[in-house]
Design a protein around this motif. Structure first.
Motif, PDB file in Angstrom:
ATOM      1  N   ILE A  71       0.851  -1.187   0.000  1.00 50.16           N
ATOM      2  CA  ILE A  71       0.000   0.000   0.000  1.00 50.16           C
ATOM      3  C   ILE A  71       0.884   1.233   0.000  1.00 50.16           C
ATOM      4  N   VAL A  72       0.665   2.114  -0.976  1.00 53.11           N
ATOM      5  CA  VAL A  72       1.456   3.339  -1.075  1.00 53.11           C
ATOM      6  C   VAL A  72       0.518   4.546  -0.981  1.00 53.11           C
ATOM      7  N   PRO A  73       1.017   5.683  -0.503  1.00 56.39           N
ATOM      8  CA  PRO A  73       0.179   6.881  -0.447  1.00 56.39           C
ATOM      9  C   PRO A  73       0.131   7.578  -1.801  1.00 56.39           C
ATOM     10  N   PRO A  74      -0.863   8.425  -2.057  1.00 55.60           N
ATOM     11  CA  PRO A  74      -0.886   9.224  -3.288  1.00 55.60           C
ATOM     12  C   PRO A  74       0.379  10.070  -3.392  1.00 55.60           C
ATOM     13  N   GLY A  75       0.863  10.246  -4.617  1.00 62.14           N
ATOM     14  CA  GLY A  75       2.059  11.057  -4.842  1.00 62.14           C
ATOM     15  C   GLY A  75       3.327  10.261  -5.005  1.00 62.14           C
ATOM     16  N   VAL A  76       3.306   8.982  -4.617  1.00 65.09           N
ATOM     17  CA  VAL A  76       4.491   8.127  -4.718  1.00 65.09           C
ATOM     18  C   VAL A  76       4.475   7.407  -6.062  1.00 65.09           C
ATOM     19  N   GLU A  77       5.613   7.429  -6.761  1.00 63.32           N
ATOM     20  CA  GLU A  77       5.732   6.716  -8.041  1.00 63.32           C
ATOM     21  C   GLU A  77       6.009   5.243  -7.778  1.00 63.32           C
ATOM     22  N   VAL A  78       5.350   4.370  -8.547  1.00 63.94           N
ATOM     23  CA  VAL A  78       5.512   2.929  -8.398  1.00 63.94           C
ATOM     24  C   VAL A  78       6.031   2.348  -9.705  1.00 63.94           C
ATOM     25  N   VAL A  79       7.077   1.513  -9.604  1.00 57.80           N
ATOM     26  CA  VAL A  79       7.651   0.821 -10.762  1.00 57.80           C
ATOM     27  C   VAL A  79       7.612  -0.681 -10.475  1.00 57.80           C
ATOM     28  N   ILE A  80       7.085  -1.448 -11.422  1.00 57.68           N
ATOM     29  CA  ILE A  80       6.960  -2.900 -11.240  1.00 57.68           C
ATOM     30  C   ILE A  80       8.006  -3.617 -12.083  1.00 57.68           C
ATOM     31  N   ARG A  81       8.833  -4.436 -11.444  1.00 63.14           N
ATOM     32  CA  ARG A  81       9.851  -5.218 -12.146  1.00 63.14           C
ATOM     33  C   ARG A  81       9.809  -6.687 -11.743  1.00 63.14           C
ATOM     34  N   GLY A  82       8.754  -7.125 -11.096  1.00 66.18           N
ATOM     35  CA  GLY A  82       8.649  -8.500 -10.641  1.00 66.18           C
ATOM     36  C   GLY A  82       8.204  -9.438 -11.752  1.00 66.18           C
ATOM     37  N   ILE A  83       8.399 -10.742 -11.522  1.00 68.67           N
ATOM     38  CA  ILE A  83       8.064 -11.790 -12.489  1.00 68.67           C
ATOM     39  C   ILE A  83       7.049 -12.735 -11.855  1.00 68.67           C
ATOM     40  N   GLY A  84       6.046 -13.112 -12.647  1.00 71.13           N
ATOM     41  CA  GLY A  84       5.042 -14.040 -12.161  1.00 71.13           C
ATOM     42  C   GLY A  84       4.972 -15.299 -12.992  1.00 71.13           C
ATOM     43  N   VAL A  85       4.892 -16.460 -12.320  1.00 68.54           N
ATOM     44  CA  VAL A  85       4.712 -17.755 -12.979  1.00 68.54           C
ATOM     45  C   VAL A  85       3.476 -18.397 -12.357  1.00 68.54           C
ATOM     46  N   MET A  86       2.418 -18.533 -13.169  1.00 70.10           N
ATOM     47  CA  MET A  86       1.123 -18.957 -12.639  1.00 70.10           C
ATOM     48  C   MET A  86       0.716 -18.061 -11.481  1.00 70.10           C
ATOM     49  N   GLY A  87       1.142 -16.845 -11.586  1.00 66.75           N
ATOM     50  CA  GLY A  87       0.829 -15.813 -10.604  1.00 66.75           C
ATOM     51  C   GLY A  87       1.169 -14.478 -11.244  1.00 66.75           C
ATOM     52  N   GLY A  88       1.239 -13.425 -10.492  1.00 67.50           N
ATOM     53  CA  GLY A  88       1.584 -12.168 -11.128  1.00 67.50           C
ATOM     54  C   GLY A  88       1.694 -11.000 -10.174  1.00 67.50           C
ATOM     55  N   PHE A  89       2.141  -9.866 -10.755  1.00 67.65           N
ATOM     56  CA  PHE A  89       2.271  -8.596 -10.046  1.00 67.65           C
ATOM     57  C   PHE A  89       1.204  -7.635 -10.571  1.00 67.65           C
ATOM     58  N   ASP A  90       0.629  -6.881  -9.686  1.00 68.29           N
ATOM     59  CA  ASP A  90      -0.394  -5.902 -10.051  1.00 68.29           C
ATOM     60  C   ASP A  90       0.285  -4.675 -10.667  1.00 68.29           C
ATOM     61  N   HIS A  91      -0.092  -4.324 -11.904  1.00 68.62           N
ATOM     62  CA  HIS A  91       0.497  -3.173 -12.593  1.00 68.62           C
ATOM     63  C   HIS A  91      -0.455  -1.969 -12.635  1.00 68.62           C
ATOM     64  N   SER A  92      -1.551  -2.012 -11.870  1.00 67.15           N
ATOM     65  CA  SER A  92      -2.571  -0.965 -11.990  1.00 67.15           C
ATOM     66  C   SER A  92      -2.066   0.407 -11.559  1.00 67.15           C
ATOM     67  N   GLN A  93      -1.089   0.456 -10.638  1.00 63.72           N
ATOM     68  CA  GLN A  93      -0.601   1.753 -10.149  1.00 63.72           C
ATOM     69  C   GLN A  93       0.688   2.193 -10.832  1.00 63.72           C
ATOM     70  N   GLU A  94       1.181   1.393 -11.763  1.00 57.84           N
ATOM     71  CA  GLU A  94       2.406   1.769 -12.462  1.00 57.84           C
ATOM     72  C   GLU A  94       2.093   2.832 -13.509  1.00 57.84           C
ATOM     73  N   GLY A  95       2.985   3.769 -13.670  1.00 58.71           N
ATOM     74  CA  GLY A  95       2.797   4.825 -14.654  1.00 58.71           C
ATOM     75  C   GLY A  95       2.117   6.065 -14.112  1.00 58.71           C
ATOM     76  N   VAL A  96       1.674   6.032 -12.854  1.00 55.20           N
ATOM     77  CA  VAL A  96       1.075   7.224 -12.244  1.00 55.20           C
ATOM     78  C   VAL A  96       2.204   8.165 -11.837  1.00 55.20           C
ATOM     79  N   PRO A  97       2.231   9.405 -12.345  1.00 56.11           N
ATOM     80  CA  PRO A  97       3.345  10.311 -12.032  1.00 56.11           C
ATOM     81  C   PRO A  97       3.419  10.593 -10.538  1.00 56.11           C
ATOM     82  N   GLY A  98       4.634  10.698 -10.049  1.00 55.66           N
ATOM     83  CA  GLY A  98       4.831  11.041  -8.645  1.00 55.66           C
ATOM     84  C   GLY A  98       4.887  12.542  -8.442  1.00 55.66           C
ATOM     85  N   GLU A  99       4.675  12.969  -7.224  1.00 50.83           N
ATOM     86  CA  GLU A  99       4.759  14.389  -6.888  1.00 50.83           C
ATOM     87  C   GLU A  99       6.229  14.795  -6.786  1.00 50.83           C
TER      88      GLU A  99
END
Length: 283
Positions: free
Chosen positions: A161-189
């Motif tokens: 869980i991150v607060p608004p204003g923080v930039e998130v970058v996803i570099r994880g790998i999923g095998v029969m699973g995955g990483f949530d990319h919904s918050q990636e690309g949101v510009p940080g303050e």
């Protein structure tokens, strides 16, 4: 809120036991919100004092609620930020730096949590095996301007869980699973930290959520409450104005009816006088 929860205070001149207005209570509530944002009160103290504020009916009940808080004429530590922050804004430079308080968390057929006030390290590792983990950064400080959160989720899950204003970058790998990319690309303050999520998810997942801090949620809730009270006061004034207008019209109509009635009575009396005079004339 009990009397014991209020701050002790020295002997002071008696406060007049006069009735307090809505504006007086809102002024005290605003000082409490400022104290919460500055870290002078925790959420529990803030909630207790706020409840006492809205229950207060007199100045004597309001006075002890903010007795130990800075007010008019009291010296307050200087804020090193050049310009005052807008309401609700985060002083990110003040939250970056310091020594990490936790660098890892493990949940094996169980769970782990990192939440509240803590200092996230440059690299944090979380492992969930047949279990779960929660890494809550909303109220955290950051050891550096960029931190790496390494998540290993095997038949389990980790939620970040991150607060608004923080930039998130996803570099994880999923095998029969995955990483949530919904918050990636949101510009940080400007000045906000950057959170990089790495790791591996096998038959599991790593979720990312962006949420407000509890203090900000409470501030917005109080802001909505204040706006609701203002709208209520405006509606009350409008209704009172309509009522006064109705009463004025009613009184005007009533006065007209009374005047017509008075004239009819006078006319009737005049006719009776005329008949009496005529009768006397015949005699």
């Amino acid at each position: 809120m009990t009397d014991e929860s209020l701050p002790e205070r020295p002997e002071t001149p008696a406060v007049p036991d006069l009735r307090a207005s809505d504006a007086d209570r809102e002024q005290v509530a605003e000082r409490l919100r400022d104290a919460l944002a500055e870290g002078r009160l925790d959420m529990e103290e803030f909630g207790e004092r706020l409840e006492a504020t809205y229950k207060a009916r007199t100045y004597r009940e309001l006075e002890p609620i903010t007795h130990d808080l800075p007010g008019a004429g009291v010296a307050v530590p200087v804020n090193l930020v050049k310009e005052p922050l807008p309401e609700g804004a985060v002083n990110w430079p003040a939250r970056i730096g310091g020594e990490a308080t936790s660098t890892w968390g493990v949940g094996v057929m169980s769970g782990f949590q990192r939440k509240g006030r803590w200092t996230a390290p440059r690299r944090f590792t979380g492992v969930a095996f047949w279990g779960g983990g929660e890494i809550d950064l909303r109220e955290a400080d950051f050891e550096a301007g960029e931190i790496v959160v390494n998540c290993v989720a095997i038949m389990g899950g980790i939620n970040v869980i991150v607060p608004p204003g923080v930039e998130v970058v996803i570099r994880g790998i999923g095998v029969m699973g995955g990483f949530d990319h919904s918050q990636e690309g949101v510009p940080g303050e400007p000045g906000a930290p950057r959170v990089v999520l790495t790791g591996f998810a096998f038959w599991g997942g790593v979720g990312v959520a962006r949420k407000l801090t509890r203090a900000e949620q409470q501030r917005r809730k109080e802001e909505r409450r204040r706006e609701k009270l203002e709208r209520k006061a405006e509606r009350r004034e409008e209704l009172e104005a309509r009522r006064d207008d109705h009463l004025d019209r009613h009184h005007g109509l009533h006065a007209d009816r009374m005047e017509r009635h008075r004239r009819r009575v006078e006319d009737r009396l005049d006719r009776m006088d005329e008949r009496r005079d005529r009768h006397r004339g015949r005699d």
